[in-house]
Scaffold this motif. Sequence first.
Motif, PDB file in Angstrom:
ATOM      1  N   ASP A 212       0.914  -1.130  -0.015  1.00  0.00           N
ATOM      2  CA  ASP A 212       0.190   0.113  -0.006  1.00  0.00           C
ATOM      3  C   ASP A 212       0.920   1.290  -0.126  1.00  0.00           C
ATOM      4  OD1 ASP A 212      -2.079   2.046   0.280  1.00  0.00           O
ATOM      5  OD2 ASP A 212      -2.706   1.263   2.060  1.00  0.00           O
ATOM      6  N   LEU A 213       1.479   1.667  -1.098  1.00  0.00           N
ATOM      7  CA  LEU A 213       2.474   2.742  -1.215  1.00  0.00           C
ATOM      8  C   LEU A 213       1.663   3.981  -1.118  1.00  0.00           C
ATOM      9  CD1 LEU A 213       4.555   1.348  -4.339  1.00  0.00           C
ATOM     10  CD2 LEU A 213       5.309   1.712  -1.979  1.00  0.00           C
ATOM     11  N   HIS A 214       0.486   3.897  -1.567  1.00  0.00           N
ATOM     12  CA  HIS A 214      -0.372   5.091  -1.409  1.00  0.00           C
ATOM     13  C   HIS A 214      -0.624   5.592   0.109  1.00  0.00           C
ATOM     14  CE1 HIS A 214      -1.015   3.494  -5.642  1.00  0.00           C
ATOM     15  NE2 HIS A 214      -0.965   4.589  -5.777  1.00  0.00           N
ATOM     16  N   GLY A 215      -1.029   4.530   1.037  1.00  0.00           N
ATOM     17  CA  GLY A 215      -1.360   4.728   2.245  1.00  0.00           C
ATOM     18  C   GLY A 215      -0.018   5.298   3.007  1.00  0.00           C
ATOM     19  N   PHE A 216       0.969   4.704   2.548  1.00  0.00           N
ATOM     20  CA  PHE A 216       2.336   5.270   3.288  1.00  0.00           C
ATOM     21  C   PHE A 216       2.599   6.849   2.812  1.00  0.00           C
ATOM     22  CE2 PHE A 216       4.974   2.017   5.426  1.00  0.00           C
ATOM     23  CZ  PHE A 216       3.954   0.993   5.377  1.00  0.00           C
ATOM     24  N   ALA A 217       2.350   7.099   1.524  1.00  0.00           N
ATOM     25  CA  ALA A 217       2.692   8.363   1.067  1.00  0.00           C
ATOM     26  C   ALA A 217       1.580   9.206   1.574  1.00  0.00           C
ATOM     27  CB  ALA A 217       2.421   8.257  -0.472  1.00  0.00           C
ATOM     28  N   GLU A 218       0.308   8.950   1.799  1.00  0.00           N
ATOM     29  CA  GLU A 218      -0.565   9.871   2.372  1.00  0.00           C
ATOM     30  C   GLU A 218       0.027  10.316   3.627  1.00  0.00           C
ATOM     31  OE1 GLU A 218      -3.857  11.899   1.658  1.00  0.00           O
ATOM     32  OE2 GLU A 218      -3.290  10.475   0.410  1.00  0.00           O
ATOM     33  N   TYR A 219       0.278   9.334   4.453  1.00  0.00           N
ATOM     34  CA  TYR A 219       0.847   9.693   5.837  1.00  0.00           C
ATOM     35  C   TYR A 219       1.846  10.448   5.951  1.00  0.00           C
ATOM     36  CZ  TYR A 219      -2.431   6.642   8.547  1.00  0.00           C
ATOM     37  OH  TYR A 219      -3.605   6.166   9.075  1.00  0.00           O
ATOM     38  N   GLY A 220       2.832  10.208   5.028  1.00  0.00           N
ATOM     39  CA  GLY A 220       3.815  11.142   4.770  1.00  0.00           C
ATOM     40  C   GLY A 220       3.654  12.489   4.364  1.00  0.00           C
ATOM     41  N   LYS A 221       2.415  12.520   3.839  1.00  0.00           N
ATOM     42  CA  LYS A 221       2.037  14.059   3.249  1.00  0.00           C
ATOM     43  C   LYS A 221       1.516  14.513   4.614  1.00  0.00           C
ATOM     44  CE  LYS A 221      -0.662  14.969  -0.617  1.00  0.00           C
ATOM     45  NZ  LYS A 221      -1.412  14.716  -1.498  1.00  0.00           N
ATOM     46  N   GLU A 222       0.602  13.713   5.278  1.00  0.00           N
ATOM     47  CA  GLU A 222      -0.115  14.549   6.557  1.00  0.00           C
ATOM     48  C   GLU A 222       1.076  14.540   7.661  1.00  0.00           C
ATOM     49  OE1 GLU A 222      -3.118  11.656   7.557  1.00  0.00           O
ATOM     50  OE2 GLU A 222      -4.016  11.958   5.589  1.00  0.00           O
TER      51      GLU A 222
END
Lengths: 591, 591
Positions: A212-222
């Motif tokens: 889930d790269l997108h999930g990790f990326a989302e957290y990185g943004k937040e």
Amino acid sequence: MTNSAGYRSRTNPRDFQQGLADHNSNQGSRCASIDLSMPTGKLHIVPLGGLGEFGMNCMAIRWGDDIIVVDAGLMFPEAELLGVDIVVPDISYLLENRKHVRGIVLTHGHEDHIGALPWILSELNVPVWATEFTLAYVEDKLDEHQLLDDADLREIRPGERFKVGPFTVHPLQVTHSLVDCVALAIHTPLGVVLHTGDFKVDPTPTDNRLFDLHGFAEYGKEGVLALLQDSTNVERKGYTPSERAVRRKFEEVFARTKRRLFISCFSSSIHRIKLTVDMAREHGRKICFIGRSMENSSEIAEDLGYVEIPDGMMIHPGEMKNFAPERVCVLISGTQGEPMSALSRAAVDNHKHAKIEKGDTVVLSSRIIPGNEKAIFRMVDHLFRREAFVIYDDGSYPPIHVSGHASQEELKLIINLVRPKYFVPIHGEFRQLRLHADLAASMHGSVGSVMLIESGDILEIDERGARKAGRINVGRVCIDSGSRTDVVEDLVIKDRRHLSEDGFVMPIIAIDKHTGRVETSPEIVTRGFNPGDNGVIDRIKQIVVETLDSSSAEEKADYGVIKEKIRTDLKRYISRQTQRRPLIMPVILEV
Amino acid sequence: MTNSAGYRSRTNPRDFQQGLADHNSNQGSRCASIDLSMPTGKLHIVPLGGLGEFGMNCMAIRWGDDIIVVDAGLMFPEAELLGVDIVVPDISYLLENRKHVRGIVLTHGHEDHIGALPWILSELNVPVWATEFTLAYVEDKLDEHQLLDDADLREIRPGERFKVGPFTVHPLQVTHSLVDCVALAIHTPLGVVLHTGDFKVDPTPTDNRLFDLHGFAEYGKEGVLALLQDSTNVERKGYTPSERAVRRKFEEVFARTKRRLFISCFSSSIHRIKLTVDMAREHGRKICFIGRSMENSSEIAEDLGYVEIPDGMMIHPGEMKNFAPERVCVLISGTQGEPMSALSRAAVDNHKHAKIEKGDTVVLSSRIIPGNEKAIFRMVDHLFRREAFVIYDDGSYPPIHVSGHASQEELKLIINLVRPKYFVPIHGEFRQLRLHADLAASMHGSVGSVMLIESGDILEIDERGARKAGRINVGRVCIDSGSRTDVVEDLVIKDRRHLSEDGFVMPIIAIDKHTGRVETSPEIVTRGFNPGDNGVIDRIKQIVVETLDSSSAEEKADYGVIKEKIRTDLKRYISRQTQRRPLIMPVILEV
């Protein structure tokens, strides 16, 4: 976590372990955007095992009066722990805080993450959250220990958040050598703690369930407060190859094998089991499972839809003889040369059904766990003696086995995606944690501070920064036999080690309890001791008699004193005479 | 050997082990040029160790009543051989033929080629031939066992032939991880047997003493009866890198190390010691040797001119503190994490002189011997905890260590040069012998027949061909402690293993020898046994009493019977109650 990027830019990441100092001194410029309404409590990250040692992964995360535990793993004992079957973490910290522990969340089903559950649940029965596949393994294990009926097991799904006390936990799908594995984004009042579990970034997993790269990326943004990342493969450069890479080697093997094909892998390698079943079908071979762990695991995998076996394709071991050798493929337990495993027994022609014959092919699709080399190659030699063709990991490409853990480039990718305020290396021996800390510290743009902690350290984080704030008691609890309760004391292991090196010498003396007189000549019992020649035993008898003769009546009345005198005199003689140090254990029998 | 090429052309080399059959059936066409005046005796090649096992290299070559022995190596015991220090070959074959043994010729000074000498010479004092450097190691070893005065040691030089009984032996210089190593061309009445010893083909050895390719080529042209070749690295593709490859890595390390530099290698790695000394000189560092084996070995190397240390460059360990950290380079024993080695002790800050501090560099320039991983990485972790920078073999290039054994391309090169009639793989576990046999068998143009034999097989060659002609007794003799004579019996090792797993339970019963009555309650002594709870010991006492009570007077009079009954009853109870199987040893004391 309301601030997002400001705190990262000007840290000197080389000074990890100095996280607090850095953080404080730079705070004015780095944390300009910090939200002053941030809660004033303290978050504790407390590894109970797995940081500075291989296996036994278990971590407590605490906010005020609420504790959540991530994973409950065991460790397989080192050879020196004689007669010990498994090692589990000392959980006194959890027991002392038993009323605060809200539950255990598991990242995946490997033994070093779930193997201590029977031990922990029997001391502290709290709810356990895990994915469907992980729960299937857990149920098996708890059932074996008669703990299943009392257990509170709760199924989770990747992507679906759930609450544990004040924490919201968001499981994120990751790829690994096992299936249905998750990382955990744990929302705390102070920010998100992202625990990777074990992972690699496999772009082509056999089950097509993607990282889930997108999930990790989302957290990185937040904005992520802390990233706790798997250090197992930090010594490896580049990328870990995909599970798909093994397929090319398997294609080669299936194409050229003219007779029976035996494939051995870890029973938890569901990807490998699926691959084998798929290829056997393509090549018109029946599939047969041999070995208890392999049977269990493939049954779970089939029940949960990870492996599809068409009707009539699976045969029982006893039916093998009814099929031509080129129509059979066997999945068999025992990659590590374990003496009682199916493959080890087959290698010495001591298995009822698994007969290995000239021209058969045997594949070891697994790594060699350090310490097992001799056992594995002894088994391989036996297979060669049976004139089988043996394929094992010899470093050639395409590989017959690939690792399930992220190499350096994958570790960097996740750090880049997540951009945490604090980075904490987890799951590794000390050098691996240290190398992982160095790697993260070199990524100036992505990491705030690096915190290098070990099992037992309390990592405290609050609005002012992060620091090591004391230690708790941790350690290894040795468990004998299959039981969950048979703790082996250090002294017992020490005795076993001593006995195993030099054996023992036991002089037995019968003393008349009324007269204090020594009855008959002392008896000398020895085992595992190599006296060299027979004169030594006679001389030992003589020394015991001499020691007794030269002792006063008072000394003779105190058995403690007399035993110590005998022990000292014999030790001196035996070590001079034989250069060995057996355990010397005088026994006095009152008659 | 008068024929040279005729016998090679039409063999089917796949049929190794069928050497005789092939040879006979094809004899007409293949051996047209055979010399009918060839002697009619039989040559026996009899490996006593090292074929089908790692280490313990020792081979007898016999013509009629004359035996020459090549090498006399030991094996380091596997972990299961508890308390055993070294393992040496069973030499009953040599002892039975003691009047025929003309001497022992050594190929080089590694323990797996010379380590059994004290054991063998104390049973059979025959002359020993070896090169200067090898003899220096041998002298050290024999001196330690007080055997030096009686030994008949004879120095040989590469290229200079010498006679041993009816054999003329021609030592050919080869390259390896040690210096002054030779292959042996042994001229027998039936032809030349070429024994490679251990080797690699290093085009740039640090001592510039080159592999004698010309000597090998010459023999190839003249015709070689049998090539016996080192199989150790047959699993490796390509070429083994030269010792010179390590120099590039050392240059990097010396250039970037700002503080003390500790380098650990095998004490017999003379090339590595020379490289370290040379580079320390170039970088203005003093050199210091720490650890007994390192001191001994470097002293020998310096005495014999392999290593040159300018005056004033070597310092004693105690002087280190007088020099700035960047001016010191330490060669230290202990690459394998041996618990008492200098480096292991330094890693836990327990060495008088070797203090490892933050910023120091520690280099492990050696391979990890299988079975030692855990000990080595435990040591490395301690070094990391001391904040040293540790360099170990992580597979990167340039390498920090290279092997001393030939890889596949070198093995093929030698086979091409030598073009033997018979090819015999030596020095390897069974799979390695087998893979080496396969490799040679694929070289149709260069090899007559491949003979796959193991320790104990008699390979018989005469003018009609070659065949396995029976077996001799071979085996492993376990030696306790440093002594050469303390043989450990299998039973002792078995007891130690049993004790180490589950400990023991010893019920001691005192019986009045006149009345046959049992005096007082039995005493129960246990060690290394984990009874779980205290009730178990009480119950054991009770069972012993019950067993005695239920036995007839006749049974009680026969101590053998009564002991067996007690053992059986206790075994049943203990194994049911604790799932363990301690050694149960009833002792009856007559009083």
